[in-house]
Write a protein that holds these residues in place. Structure first.
Motif, PDB file in Angstrom:
ATOM      1  N   THR A   1       0.692  -1.237   0.054  1.00 49.61           N
ATOM      2  CA  THR A   1       0.020   0.022   0.114  1.00 49.61           C
ATOM      3  C   THR A   1       0.903   1.209  -0.172  1.00 49.61           C
TER       4      THR A   1
ATOM      5  N   ARG B   1       8.178   3.528   0.895  1.00 50.85           N
ATOM      6  CA  ARG B   1       7.712   4.994  -0.210  1.00 50.85           C
ATOM      7  C   ARG B   1       8.585   5.203  -1.069  1.00 50.85           C
TER       8      ARG B   1
ATOM      9  N   HIS C   1      -7.517  10.116   4.144  1.00 56.22           N
ATOM     10  CA  HIS C   1      -6.855   9.461   2.956  1.00 56.22           C
ATOM     11  C   HIS C   1      -7.365   7.903   2.521  1.00 56.22           C
TER      12      HIS C   1
ATOM     13  N   GLU D   1       0.316   4.429  10.216  1.00 56.82           N
ATOM     14  CA  GLU D   1      -0.909   4.134   9.294  1.00 56.82           C
ATOM     15  C   GLU D   1      -1.320   2.810   9.333  1.00 56.82           C
TER      16      GLU D   1
ATOM     17  N   VAL E   1      -7.372   4.600   0.574  1.00 57.10           N
ATOM     18  CA  VAL E   1      -6.221   3.803  -0.187  1.00 57.10           C
ATOM     19  C   VAL E   1      -6.901   2.519  -0.787  1.00 57.10           C
TER      20      VAL E   1
ATOM     21  N   SER F   1       2.301   2.660   2.453  1.00 63.28           N
ATOM     22  CA  SER F   1       1.811   3.381   3.386  1.00 63.28           C
ATOM     23  C   SER F   1       2.871   3.802   4.429  1.00 63.28           C
ATOM     24  N   ARG F   2       2.440   4.381   5.266  1.00 62.82           N
ATOM     25  CA  ARG F   2       3.771   5.079   6.466  1.00 62.82           C
ATOM     26  C   ARG F   2       3.284   4.004   7.551  1.00 62.82           C
TER      27      ARG F   2
ATOM     28  N   VAL G   1      -8.061   6.094   5.952  1.00 64.18           N
ATOM     29  CA  VAL G   1      -7.164   6.137   6.828  1.00 64.18           C
ATOM     30  C   VAL G   1      -7.685   7.682   7.559  1.00 64.18           C
TER      31      VAL G   1
END
Length: 301
Positions: free
Chosen positions: A147, A237, A182, A153, A184, A149-150, A171
């Protein structure tokens, strides 16, 4: 008004808008360590550029990142003091058009250190190795990769954030760096990972630690150290961004929105109301197909 008093009032007025208590403590610690010994007892109306330089000059080249933050914090406190009528005139800590002509460019003194990342060419092999590792941390890290993502998250994800009908993970703002919701679009591989997880109540975490709570950030870090010690979880990322730039022709805005990055200018943002969800779904599926062939997704339950 004394500078240390102004600083305390500024922090109290703004701390509710900051993301966490750690940020508040960082403000207090840096000001107490570097700014207060010089400026603390001074009246804000008496502080001049020379005083600010006495704070910054000793650490500008040796602790550049800290010095940059201290300068910005002094500037905000001085602006606050002006707005509240405690001083007047130019801000002695302002960078643009002022201190930039006196202090060296911080990017040249201490170039920005990016998060070490797995090169995108090595990602499929890394994912294959990770898929063979048992445990919740490995599964959560694979979901993070799929994803883009961080860490926070993914670790904080709850079942109620997932829409199984549309395959979208929403999120909430309080877990986003931008403080905005956000959405996703989840690729097939990510959905398969979730389907293999024991389904809890809406408020339950999707990925659970051995103690029953949220996974710690160190759980991801430890997994990376065992299998790819030269990179960090946040680096995926960058891996995604490099892959998108080098291997695809997708629009830059769509790729940036996959990473939940804000649009560069306020003008662009004003005219861009949607989040390009359908276009991003195509990008994320192609990314997942590249990083994680379907047969690797459900390995190591």
């Amino acid at each position: 008004m004394r500078f240390d008093t102004a600083a305390d009032l500024f922090i109290k007025e703004h701390e509710t808008t900051w993301r966490n208590l750690k940020h508040v403590q960082q403000w207090r610690n840096t000001l107490e360590t570097y700014a207060f010994p010089v400026l603390g007892s001074m009246n804000v109306s008496e502080i001049e550029q020379s005083h600010v330089l006495r704070v910054l000059a000793p650490i500008w080249k040796t602790k550049t990142e800290t010095a940059v933050r201290v300068r910005g914090r002094i500037e905000q406190i001085m602006d606050w003091s002006t707005a509240h009528g405690h001083r007047s005139g130019p801000n002695p800590a302002r960078w643009r058009g002022q201190l930039q002509h006196i202090l060296a460019n911080p990017d040249k003194v201490a170039p920005v250190q990016h998060h070490p990342a797995v090169p995108y060419g090595e990602l499929p092999a890394f994912y294959q190795a990770l898929a063979a590792v048992k445990g919740e941390s490995s599964r959560a890290l694979r979901f993070l990769i799929l994803t883009a993502s961080r860490s926070g998250e993914v670790r904080g994800m709850r079942w109620g954030e997932l829409d199984s009908t549309t395959g979208v993970w929403s999120v909430p703002p309080d877990r986003m760096k931008s403080k905005k919701l956000h959405r996703v679009p989840l690729p097939t591989q990510a959905l398969q990972l979730l389907q293999a997880q024991p389904r809890g109540d809406d408020d339950d975490y999707v990925f659970v630690s051995n103690r029953g709570g949220m996974l710690s950030d160190m759980a991801f870090t430890a997994t990376m150290r065992r299998h790819y010690p030269d990179a960090v979880p946040h680096g995926f990322r960058s891996t995604f961004r490099d892959w998108a730039g080098e291997c695809t022709h997708y629009a830059r805005d769509a790729v940036e929105l996959c990473l939940a990055h804000t649009i560069d200018t306020k003008t662009e943002a004003a005219y861009r109301r949607g989040d390009m969800l359908e276009k991003r779904a195509v990008i994320m599926q192609e990314w997942a197909d590249y990083a994680a062939p379907a047969q690797l997704v459900l390995a190591a339950p």
